[in-house]
Design an enzyme around this catalytic site. Structure first.
Site, short mmCIF file in Angstrom:
data_model
loop_
_atom_site.label_atom_id
_atom_site.label_comp_id
_atom_site.label_asym_id
_atom_site.label_seq_id
_atom_site.Cartn_x
_atom_site.Cartn_y
_atom_site.Cartn_z
N GLY A 185 3.88 13.21 9.17
CA GLY A 185 4.79 13.14 8.04
C GLY A 185 5.45 14.48 7.75
O GLY A 185 6.65 14.56 7.47
N ALA A 191 -3.68 12.83 11.28
CA ALA A 191 -2.48 12.49 12.07
C ALA A 191 -1.35 12.00 11.19
O ALA A 191 -0.18 12.27 11.47
CB ALA A 191 -2.84 11.44 13.12
N ASP A 192 -1.67 11.26 10.15
CA ASP A 192 -0.64 10.77 9.24
C ASP A 192 0.06 11.92 8.53
O ASP A 192 1.29 11.99 8.47
CB ASP A 192 -1.25 9.83 8.20
CG ASP A 192 -1.46 8.43 8.71
OD1 ASP A 192 -0.61 7.94 9.45
OD2 ASP A 192 -2.49 7.82 8.37
N TYR A 193 -0.73 12.81 7.96
CA TYR A 193 -0.14 13.90 7.18
C TYR A 193 0.59 14.89 8.08
O TYR A 193 1.66 15.41 7.71
CB TYR A 193 -1.21 14.58 6.33
CG TYR A 193 -1.54 13.76 5.12
CD1 TYR A 193 -0.75 13.83 3.98
CD2 TYR A 193 -2.62 12.88 5.12
CE1 TYR A 193 -1.03 13.05 2.87
CE2 TYR A 193 -2.90 12.10 4.02
CZ TYR A 193 -2.10 12.19 2.89
OH TYR A 193 -2.37 11.40 1.81
#
Length: 386
Positions: free
Chosen positions: A177, A172-174
């Site tokens: 981003g 989810a972070d990548y």
């Protein structure tokens, strides 16, 4: 544009983000030539203290922040807020991934900063978006993986498992981003037409839901699930092989590789719909062949007939693939403890270079220089530094 000009040369970014999602976005902007100014608290981004540590330098922090300048500002101090507003006058883009409401309490939300710089593009990444009943909920990637259905969807592909995965790979972070980077660059393009900036509201929740292609569609309609997921490992004599049968041609080639052209007329497997529902039986029969071969032999036989497949490699093994060296998939970055390898961006430009890092800034090492560039007096800078 000369051959030496990077795509985002001339753009300036003020980066308030921490941890992974926002820093990943701004690292990509830096790789493409933007001047990224990372604002850190006196304690520094928490990733500075995370492993792998070498003489006090965190390699994960370096991977996410190479090529940026670092300044330290204590945003609890009114003088620091004044300094930020001076910096905002000089930048094109702001990136932050605080919980919604934090920047407003600091007096640094988009409506306030747009008064100072109407051309500002303000990218905000949060767990659930800036509005709605869930907006204020705290969220890290593992929480988003659970709340979107991603973890339970992934569990479907793990035969015989009931306990959800404890996944330490922060998809989810990548994803958010990368989505933020794309939206920011779209806003830069639109600014060429309108002359005005805007706010970009990126939701980690929505970024991950958008990746659940089959699951989102199956959730809306009656759908008979196959007997076994159609992607997964098949067993060889000394390990496992992943093969992907995404087309009829691939299935035909796989049958040819196994010496089982009879599968093509078998009523259990001939048509895709029947094959999907009988996939467990197909795998059982396929493994009667694949178990007679080593992983290396199985992959060679499948690749001979054009079947997409791979042995299961460790990350160490994957990074030794000759393709990595050929593409320059890893770049060298440098921090206070020395040099190490970091993933480079997964894209290339035919008319301009990319450059990752190479340097990872020490905490606050650019504070005086950046504040002077913004027009602060020497006395004001010293007061902030102290």
């Amino acid at each position: 544009m000369t051959e030496q000009t990077r795509p985002l040369d001339g753009l300036r970014v003020l980066d308030f983000s921490t941890t992974i999602a926002g820093p990943h976005c701004s690292r990509l902007l830096a790789d493409m030539g933007a001047d990224v100014i990372k604002i850190e608290s006196p304690e520094g981004d928490l990733m500075r203290s995370r492993p792998v540590q070498r003489d006090g330098a965190g390699t994960m922090f370096g991977q996410l922040n190479a090529g940026k300048r670092s300044i330290v500002l204590d945003l609890k101090r009114p003088e620091a807020i004044v300094a930020v507003k001076k910096l905002v006058e000089t930048v094109d883009i702001l990136v932050e991934n605080y919980r919604p409401g934090v920047m407003k309490r600091l007096g640094l939300d988009y409506p306030e900063l747009a008064k100072i710089n109407p051309r500002l593009i303000y990218g905000a990444i949060s767990g659930y978006g800036q509005t709605g009943p869930a907006a204020g909920r705290p969220a890290y990637a593992p929480v988003i993986h659970a709340s979107t259905g991603y973890d339970m969807a992934h569990l479907f592909y793990q035969q015989g498992r009931e306990r959800p995965d404890n996944c330490g790979i922060f998809v989810a972070d990548y994803a958010s981003g990368a989505y933020a980077m794309g939206a920011i660059l779209a806003a830069v393009h639109q600014r060429h037409v309108t002359g005005k900036g805007q706010m970009i509201d990126v939701s980690m929740f929505e970024a991950l839901v958008g990746m659940l292609l089959g699951e989102v569609n199956r959730a809306q309609f009656d759908f008979e699930m196959p007997s076994r997921p159609m992607y997964g490992p098949v067993e060889a004599s000394d390990g496992y092989v992943m093969l992907a049968t995404a087309s009829e041609r691939t299935f035909q080639d796989m049958a040819t590789a196994a010496g089982r052209r009879d599968w093509l007329s078998d009523p259990r497997f001939e048509k895709y719909a029947d094959r999907r529902m009988n996939w467990d039986k197909f795998v059982d029969e396929f493994e009667q062949w694949s178990r007679t071969l080593t992983v290396k032999e199985c992959v060679a036989a499948l690749e001979k007939h054009g079947v997409p497949c791979s042995p299961y490699l460790t990350v160490t093994e994957a990074l030794q693939d000759p393709q990595v060296a050929h593409r320059g998939s890893l770049c060298t970055i440098e921090d206070s403890a020395g040099t190490y390898k970091s993933p480079a961006p997964p894209f290339r430009f035919s008319g301009s270079p990319l450059q990752s890092g190479p340097k990872v800034a020490a905490l606050g090492e650019d504070t005086r220089r950046v504040l002077a560039e913004a027009g602060l007096s020497a006395a004001d800078i010293e007061a902030l530094v102290k």
